[in-house]
Scaffold this motif. Sequence first.
Motif, PDB file in Angstrom:
ATOM      1  N   LEU A 170     -91.663   3.146  21.125  1.00  0.00           N
ATOM      2  CA  LEU A 170     -92.775   2.260  20.794  1.00  0.00           C
ATOM      3  C   LEU A 170     -93.559   2.788  19.593  1.00  0.00           C
ATOM      4  CD1 LEU A 170     -94.072  -0.352  21.716  1.00  0.00           C
ATOM      5  CD2 LEU A 170     -95.609   0.980  23.166  1.00  0.00           C
ATOM      6  N   VAL A 171     -93.759   4.098  19.533  1.00  0.00           N
ATOM      7  CA  VAL A 171     -94.466   4.704  18.394  1.00  0.00           C
ATOM      8  C   VAL A 171     -93.665   4.512  17.107  1.00  0.00           C
ATOM      9  CG1 VAL A 171     -95.234   6.887  17.388  1.00  0.00           C
ATOM     10  CG2 VAL A 171     -95.724   6.377  19.787  1.00  0.00           C
ATOM     11  N   LEU A 172     -92.357   4.708  17.181  1.00  0.00           N
ATOM     12  CA  LEU A 172     -91.510   4.540  15.994  1.00  0.00           C
ATOM     13  C   LEU A 172     -91.494   3.087  15.528  1.00  0.00           C
ATOM     14  CD1 LEU A 172     -88.492   6.861  16.916  1.00  0.00           C
ATOM     15  CD2 LEU A 172     -90.419   7.353  15.394  1.00  0.00           C
ATOM     16  N   LEU A 173     -91.515   2.159  16.454  1.00  0.00           N
ATOM     17  CA  LEU A 173     -91.570   0.746  16.082  1.00  0.00           C
ATOM     18  C   LEU A 173     -92.883   0.426  15.385  1.00  0.00           C
ATOM     19  CD1 LEU A 173     -90.024  -0.842  19.297  1.00  0.00           C
ATOM     20  CD2 LEU A 173     -89.025  -0.918  17.003  1.00  0.00           C
ATOM     21  N   GLU A 174     -93.966   0.989  15.884  1.00  0.00           N
ATOM     22  CA  GLU A 174     -95.262   0.791  15.230  1.00  0.00           C
ATOM     23  C   GLU A 174     -95.234   1.355  13.814  1.00  0.00           C
ATOM     24  OE1 GLU A 174     -97.851  -0.794  16.259  1.00  0.00           O
ATOM     25  OE2 GLU A 174     -97.661  -1.005  18.431  1.00  0.00           O
ATOM     26  N   GLN A 175     -94.666   2.551  13.657  1.00  0.00           N
ATOM     27  CA  GLN A 175     -94.596   3.163  12.328  1.00  0.00           C
ATOM     28  C   GLN A 175     -93.760   2.330  11.361  1.00  0.00           C
ATOM     29  OE1 GLN A 175     -93.200   7.193  12.657  1.00  0.00           O
ATOM     30  NE2 GLN A 175     -94.901   7.849  13.970  1.00  0.00           N
ATOM     31  N   ALA A 176     -92.724   1.674  11.888  1.00  0.00           N
ATOM     32  CA  ALA A 176     -91.805   0.905  11.036  1.00  0.00           C
ATOM     33  C   ALA A 176     -92.438  -0.377  10.509  1.00  0.00           C
ATOM     34  CB  ALA A 176     -90.534   0.586  11.811  1.00  0.00           C
ATOM     35  N   THR A 177     -93.641  -0.724  10.959  1.00  0.00           N
ATOM     36  CA  THR A 177     -94.330  -1.900  10.436  1.00  0.00           C
ATOM     37  C   THR A 177     -95.375  -1.531   9.388  1.00  0.00           C
ATOM     38  OG1 THR A 177     -96.056  -1.836  12.144  1.00  0.00           O
ATOM     39  CG2 THR A 177     -94.051  -3.069  12.658  1.00  0.00           C
ATOM     40  N   GLU A 178     -95.639  -0.244   9.227  1.00  0.00           N
ATOM     41  CA  GLU A 178     -96.675   0.183   8.284  1.00  0.00           C
ATOM     42  C   GLU A 178     -96.186   0.032   6.842  1.00  0.00           C
ATOM     43  OE1 GLU A 178     -97.746   4.173   9.229  1.00  0.00           O
ATOM     44  OE2 GLU A 178     -98.288   3.717  11.314  1.00  0.00           O
ATOM     45  N   PRO A 179     -97.094  -0.270   5.899  1.00  0.00           N
ATOM     46  CA  PRO A 179     -96.689  -0.326   4.486  1.00  0.00           C
ATOM     47  C   PRO A 179     -96.280   1.061   3.994  1.00  0.00           C
ATOM     48  CG  PRO A 179     -99.073  -0.471   4.707  1.00  0.00           C
ATOM     49  CD  PRO A 179     -98.515  -0.574   6.092  1.00  0.00           C
ATOM     50  N   MET A 180     -95.383   1.090   3.021  1.00  0.00           N
ATOM     51  CA  MET A 180     -94.912   2.358   2.487  1.00  0.00           C
ATOM     52  C   MET A 180     -96.068   3.109   1.840  1.00  0.00           C
ATOM     53  SD  MET A 180     -91.798   2.485   3.353  1.00  0.00           S
ATOM     54  CE  MET A 180     -91.268   3.894   2.409  1.00  0.00           C
ATOM     55  N   ARG A 181     -96.169   4.399   2.175  1.00  0.00           N
ATOM     56  CA  ARG A 181     -97.253   5.243   1.660  1.00  0.00           C
ATOM     57  C   ARG A 181     -96.674   6.587   1.254  1.00  0.00           C
ATOM     58  NH1 ARG A 181     -99.616   5.565   5.935  1.00  0.00           N
ATOM     59  NH2 ARG A 181     -99.284   7.726   6.527  1.00  0.00           N
ATOM     60  N   LEU A 182     -96.994   7.002   0.041  1.00  0.00           N
ATOM     61  CA  LEU A 182     -96.536   8.283  -0.483  1.00  0.00           C
ATOM     62  C   LEU A 182     -97.674   9.283  -0.378  1.00  0.00           C
ATOM     63  CD1 LEU A 182     -94.232   9.823  -1.894  1.00  0.00           C
ATOM     64  CD2 LEU A 182     -95.171   9.043  -4.084  1.00  0.00           C
ATOM     65  N   GLN A 183     -97.444  10.369   0.369  1.00  0.00           N
ATOM     66  CA  GLN A 183     -98.521  11.298   0.684  1.00  0.00           C
ATOM     67  C   GLN A 183     -98.153  12.710   0.235  1.00  0.00           C
ATOM     68  OE1 GLN A 183     -99.450  11.474   4.870  1.00  0.00           O
ATOM     69  NE2 GLN A 183    -101.351  12.589   4.544  1.00  0.00           N
ATOM     70  N   PHE A 184     -99.080  13.345  -0.484  1.00  0.00           N
ATOM     71  CA  PHE A 184     -98.917  14.733  -0.914  1.00  0.00           C
ATOM     72  C   PHE A 184     -99.930  15.587  -0.143  1.00  0.00           C
ATOM     73  CE2 PHE A 184     -97.483  12.056  -4.318  1.00  0.00           C
ATOM     74  CZ  PHE A 184     -96.352  12.693  -4.812  1.00  0.00           C
ATOM     75  N   ILE A 185     -99.432  16.549   0.599  1.00  0.00           N
ATOM     76  CA  ILE A 185    -100.292  17.427   1.392  1.00  0.00           C
ATOM     77  C   ILE A 185    -100.324  18.788   0.702  1.00  0.00           C
ATOM     78  CG2 ILE A 185    -100.672  18.468   3.662  1.00  0.00           C
ATOM     79  CD1 ILE A 185     -99.052  16.127   4.818  1.00  0.00           C
ATOM     80  N   LEU A 186    -101.491  19.148   0.196  1.00  0.00           N
ATOM     81  CA  LEU A 186    -101.626  20.340  -0.629  1.00  0.00           C
ATOM     82  C   LEU A 186    -102.436  21.404   0.097  1.00  0.00           C
ATOM     83  CD1 LEU A 186    -102.618  18.549  -3.972  1.00  0.00           C
ATOM     84  CD2 LEU A 186    -100.314  19.000  -3.103  1.00  0.00           C
ATOM     85  N   SER A 187    -101.983  22.619  -0.006  1.00  0.00           N
ATOM     86  CA  SER A 187    -102.744  23.767   0.475  1.00  0.00           C
ATOM     87  C   SER A 187    -102.456  24.929  -0.475  1.00  0.00           C
ATOM     88  CB  SER A 187    -102.363  24.124   1.914  1.00  0.00           C
ATOM     89  OG  SER A 187    -100.987  24.426   2.004  1.00  0.00           O
ATOM     90  N   HIS A 188    -103.115  26.034  -0.279  1.00  0.00           N
ATOM     91  CA  HIS A 188    -102.918  27.166  -1.176  1.00  0.00           C
ATOM     92  C   HIS A 188    -101.464  27.631  -1.133  1.00  0.00           C
ATOM     93  CE1 HIS A 188    -103.744  30.734  -3.453  1.00  0.00           C
ATOM     94  NE2 HIS A 188    -103.260  31.519  -2.491  1.00  0.00           N
ATOM     95  N   ASN A 189    -100.831  27.600  -2.298  1.00  0.00           N
ATOM     96  CA  ASN A 189     -99.447  28.068  -2.440  1.00  0.00           C
ATOM     97  C   ASN A 189     -98.442  27.214  -1.671  1.00  0.00           C
ATOM     98  OD1 ASN A 189     -98.935  30.062  -4.270  1.00  0.00           O
ATOM     99  ND2 ASN A 189     -98.297  31.573  -2.744  1.00  0.00           N
ATOM    100  N   SER A 190     -98.788  25.946  -1.415  1.00  0.00           N
ATOM    101  CA  SER A 190     -97.894  25.099  -0.621  1.00  0.00           C
ATOM    102  C   SER A 190     -98.093  23.636  -0.988  1.00  0.00           C
ATOM    103  CB  SER A 190     -98.155  25.297   0.870  1.00  0.00           C
ATOM    104  OG  SER A 190     -97.409  24.378   1.636  1.00  0.00           O
ATOM    105  N   ILE A 191     -96.991  22.859  -0.954  1.00  0.00           N
ATOM    106  CA  ILE A 191     -97.037  21.425  -1.177  1.00  0.00           C
ATOM    107  C   ILE A 191     -95.972  20.763  -0.305  1.00  0.00           C
ATOM    108  CG2 ILE A 191     -95.552  21.660  -3.218  1.00  0.00           C
ATOM    109  CD1 ILE A 191     -96.869  19.137  -4.348  1.00  0.00           C
ATOM    110  N   GLN A 192     -96.322  19.672   0.311  1.00  0.00           N
ATOM    111  CA  GLN A 192     -95.406  18.913   1.144  1.00  0.00           C
ATOM    112  C   GLN A 192     -95.558  17.436   0.797  1.00  0.00           C
ATOM    113  OE1 GLN A 192     -93.020  19.786   3.741  1.00  0.00           O
ATOM    114  NE2 GLN A 192     -92.560  17.670   3.214  1.00  0.00           N
ATOM    115  N   VAL A 193     -94.423  16.759   0.665  1.00  0.00           N
ATOM    116  CA  VAL A 193     -94.434  15.321   0.338  1.00  0.00           C
ATOM    117  C   VAL A 193     -93.921  14.548   1.545  1.00  0.00           C
ATOM    118  CG1 VAL A 193     -93.689  13.536  -1.268  1.00  0.00           C
ATOM    119  CG2 VAL A 193     -93.978  15.889  -2.071  1.00  0.00           C
TER     120      VAL A 193
END
Length: 358
Positions: free
Chosen positions: A207-230
């Motif tokens: 059910l959670v995955l189905l909810e996520q599959a309806t969300e608009p596409m979003r590109l997220q960059f998570i930044l911390s010291h000496n680290s980056i995650q996309v």
Amino acid sequence: MRSLLHSVRLKSLAQFIGLLLFYLFLSLGFACYLTQQSYQQFIDQPLSQASRAAWQDGAQLGEQTQTQQIVYWQSRAILQQATANNPLQLLAQCSLNTAASTQWRLPINLHLAANHDLLLGCQVRTIPWLALATLAAGLSLLLWRFRPRPLSAADRALLQRLRQQLGEHAFEQWKLALMRFRQTQPQAQLNVQYLFAALAQQADSPLVLLEQATEPMRLQFILSHNSIQVRVNHLNLPLSVTPCIYWLWYAQYRLNDIASGWLTNPPTNLPDKPRAQELIQLMEQYGGHGRAISELKQHGLRAKTLDQNRNKIKDSLQALLGEDLSERCGFEMLRQDEQVQSSYRLKISPKHIVIQKK
């Protein structure tokens, strides 16, 4: 997600209020009808017999107004003894009236005889009335929400694909989850490519995955010291730090609307030194490789380096999301007639780019 749940709750509340008003009017109208029929039945049977006897007693007067008045008042006296059969128990203390009813007393017309009608006023029992309507509205809303709905052809195709990939046991779980999902979001469009990518990477409930599959596409960059995650929505992209930093660099231009987000490749024989400094600063801040930093310091920003990192981003997106879906988060190209070099920017809208610092 929160706005979607808020919208669903508001819609449910509006439906409940509409049903409540409907059952309030329906139950009160039905109670009035039952009460009127009960008294009218008394008029048509025992009261009619008494009326005939009264006419016989006054037969010597003939068809005169005095005889009609005698019958009318005798009928009223007998009718005072009648009681209403009210299965809903919404009306009480019914009594005959000749004037307008008092507050919260419903007038009910009774046809007694020719040219004579009686007004029956009944007290409304407010608490049973509201309780009955509320219960009926709640039950109706539950039955409507959990009614069986036929799945669309697209949903049936999705279930078949899930059965082939996950097996019969998981298929039953997904079928129940999809039916429950459609009860609250019957018209929602599922991003099937994203759903299967999330299924391979996440252990959330169907059910959670189905909810996520309806969300608009979003590109997220998570930044911390000496680290980056996309991330794309809730999915982590398996990508090394250097292309992630180049991706962040393009995202900053797009998000801040610098030159509408377009970055032009430098000429082959003329590396771009100022923009190389921008990338060096990002790499030193978010853990870029020493070799990539040294190359930028030594040679500047070259078109070949930009092309290589864009291709790595494209390959990572395609491996995770597939050809079609990866285009939404990838790059678009522009080449004007007077330019030798091509310009590139992120295709996704700036409102769907999120740069988050921890």
